[in-house]
Enzyme design. Sequence first.
Site, mmCIF file in Angstrom:
data_model
loop_
_atom_site.group_PDB
_atom_site.id
_atom_site.type_symbol
_atom_site.label_atom_id
_atom_site.label_comp_id
_atom_site.label_asym_id
_atom_site.label_seq_id
_atom_site.Cartn_x
_atom_site.Cartn_y
_atom_site.Cartn_z
ATOM 1 N N PHE A 1 35.483 39.450 32.471
ATOM 2 C CA PHE A 1 34.158 39.556 32.786
ATOM 3 C C PHE A 1 33.205 40.254 31.050
ATOM 4 C CE2 PHE A 1 30.149 39.360 34.255
ATOM 5 C CZ PHE A 1 29.515 38.237 35.082
ATOM 6 N N ASP B 1 39.397 48.817 35.093
ATOM 7 C CA ASP B 1 38.089 47.724 35.494
ATOM 8 C C ASP B 1 38.970 46.960 36.809
ATOM 9 O OD1 ASP B 1 36.161 44.854 36.840
ATOM 10 O OD2 ASP B 1 35.933 45.385 34.461
ATOM 11 N N HIS C 1 38.572 42.917 40.565
ATOM 12 C CA HIS C 1 39.496 42.085 41.270
ATOM 13 C C HIS C 1 40.621 43.268 41.311
ATOM 14 C CE1 HIS C 1 38.667 38.827 37.010
ATOM 15 N NE2 HIS C 1 38.094 39.365 37.860
ATOM 16 N N GLN D 1 30.429 41.662 44.399
ATOM 17 C CA GLN D 1 29.479 40.315 44.106
ATOM 18 C C GLN D 1 29.716 38.869 45.226
ATOM 19 O OE1 GLN D 1 31.496 37.846 42.024
ATOM 20 N NE2 GLN D 1 29.040 36.275 42.618
ATOM 21 N N LYS E 1 33.828 38.129 44.982
ATOM 22 C CA LYS E 1 34.479 39.336 45.352
ATOM 23 C C LYS E 1 35.170 39.486 46.425
ATOM 24 C CE LYS E 1 34.527 39.822 40.270
ATOM 25 N NZ LYS E 1 33.239 39.996 40.447
ATOM 26 N N ARG F 1 19.366 63.192 39.418
ATOM 27 C CA ARG F 1 19.020 64.110 41.311
ATOM 28 C C ARG F 1 19.617 64.354 41.464
ATOM 29 N NH1 ARG F 1 13.780 62.235 44.971
ATOM 30 N NH2 ARG F 1 13.216 64.694 44.985
ATOM 31 N N TYR G 1 12.403 67.572 43.243
ATOM 32 C CA TYR G 1 12.170 66.973 41.415
ATOM 33 C C TYR G 1 13.015 68.048 39.999
ATOM 34 C CZ TYR G 1 9.911 64.584 43.873
ATOM 35 O OH TYR G 1 9.828 63.456 45.693
ATOM 36 N N ARG H 1 21.613 53.804 43.020
ATOM 37 C CA ARG H 1 22.169 53.884 44.780
ATOM 38 C C ARG H 1 22.500 52.431 45.377
ATOM 39 N NH1 ARG H 1 17.434 57.839 43.921
ATOM 40 N NH2 ARG H 1 16.608 56.167 44.828
HETATM 41 C C1 LIG Z 1 33.007 40.941 38.328
HETATM 42 C C2 LIG Z 1 33.108 41.409 37.610
HETATM 43 C C3 LIG Z 1 32.317 42.400 36.832
HETATM 44 C C4 LIG Z 1 30.761 42.677 37.712
HETATM 45 O O1 LIG Z 1 30.661 42.873 39.283
HETATM 46 P P1 LIG Z 1 28.954 42.786 39.406
HETATM 47 O O2 LIG Z 1 28.821 43.443 40.652
HETATM 48 O O3 LIG Z 1 28.992 41.452 39.031
HETATM 49 O O4 LIG Z 1 28.054 43.599 38.261
HETATM 50 C C5 LIG Z 1 32.855 43.425 36.196
HETATM 51 N N1 LIG Z 1 34.554 42.812 35.649
HETATM 52 C C6 LIG Z 1 35.217 41.990 35.864
HETATM 53 C C7 LIG Z 1 36.332 41.784 35.459
HETATM 54 C C8 LIG Z 1 34.656 41.003 36.523
HETATM 55 O O5 LIG Z 1 35.262 40.122 37.262
#
Ligand SMILES: *Cc1c(COP(=O)(O)O)cnc(C)c1O
Length: 388
Positions: free
Chosen positions: A90, A161, A164, A187, A190, A219, A226, A236
């Site tokens: 992705f 990453d 998944h 997301q 997921k 911060r 500040y 956040r």
């Molecule tokens: C979904 C996804 C992301 C990004 O996640 P978001 O929460 O949609 O920003 C990054 N890497 C991979 C492989 C993904 O499938």
Amino acid sequence: MGGALRMSSEFPAWPQYGDEERTGLIRALDQGQWWRMGGSEVDSFEREFAEYNGAEHALAVTNGTHALELALQVLGVGPGTEVIVPAFTFISSSQAAQRLGAVAVPVDVHPDTYNIDAERAAAAITSKTAAIMPVHMAGLLSDMDALAKLSADSGVPLIQDAAHAQGAEWNGKRVGDLGSVAAFSFQNGKLMTAGEGGAVTFPEQSQWDTAFVRHSCGRPNGDRGYFHETSGSNFRLNEFSASVLRAQLARLDSQVAVREQRWPLLSRLLSEIPGVVPQAMDERSNRNPHYMAMFRLPGVSEERRNAVVDALIERGLPAFAAFRAIYRCQGFWETGAPNETVEQLAARCPNADAMTHDTVWLHHRTLLGTEAQMHEIAEVLADTLATS
Ligand SMILES: *Cc1c(COP(=O)(O)O)cnc(C)c1O
């Protein structure tokens, strides 16, 4: 098409939720404190998520793309550096590096696991390489033995990453326990979700401390004057999302258990269909949460693959065309692209290039279905390929 074989029943819906999410949302509401400062939901979720993934520290953030960006920044990625990413992923994997002013360098994936090829990653390392980003495609872990060795030999840190890979294990160790930073997404589609959301796990407290400051506009925690010590942004997570994610985390194990039973069956059935090759498994990736049920139709054109996906949807299967190689997206070239042409990249990444037009995935809710539905999926796919 009137008599075409189709699914006779619906798959479980996604997302799944119930009283636990409801209770959580009301609990967050009644706190009267809806951001993380002074609240308890994000703090609790970070502890629970870190522990679940075998990590010492977790930081919750707004989404998975920001999780990658923040993690890369903590590793020192910025202008003048390069990040090695798989060509088949992705787009956030490369976008996160490019947003930081770095160059994203795609390397090819294995044609059977769809994960980054460690030898090709090794060949792509230069004096500017600041990170190597394995993407655990559909929950199957990348070859973390080879990648850990590459990282140790080269001194280049890994960033996983793990969008998944919630709960995934390599040789009995969870993603957060493999010695490198890992970024997750929550997301809507997921494996656990609050609509949007993300998290980063860190092996070291100092990395969490740096990330915390940067994810809160530079911060420091507790600052009332500040004093913005670093640059940063607002990544956040809010208390409502965290309350939902705590409930979602509690659901994950039972869902993973069902999908781990269903995939070996579905994969075997798919592999018996002429022209269909399901994603390979790797014994070392001993716990796989199965974010997608993926397979290739080697040799088909993009038009044919897309027609198959449309027919599957018509027959009741939540099917999708897979990602295209990142260098085949216009957005990849806007900033932080390597000094190569599309043709050169395609020649360097033949597997990702072929997967751009021959790969299909089914939503993971299919793997929450019954055994009988796994048989039906294979029958519907076989019939679709033979008759459409
Ligand atoms: C979904 C996804 C992301 C990004 O996640 P978001 O929460 O949609 O920003 C990054 N890497 C991979 C492989 C993904 O499938």
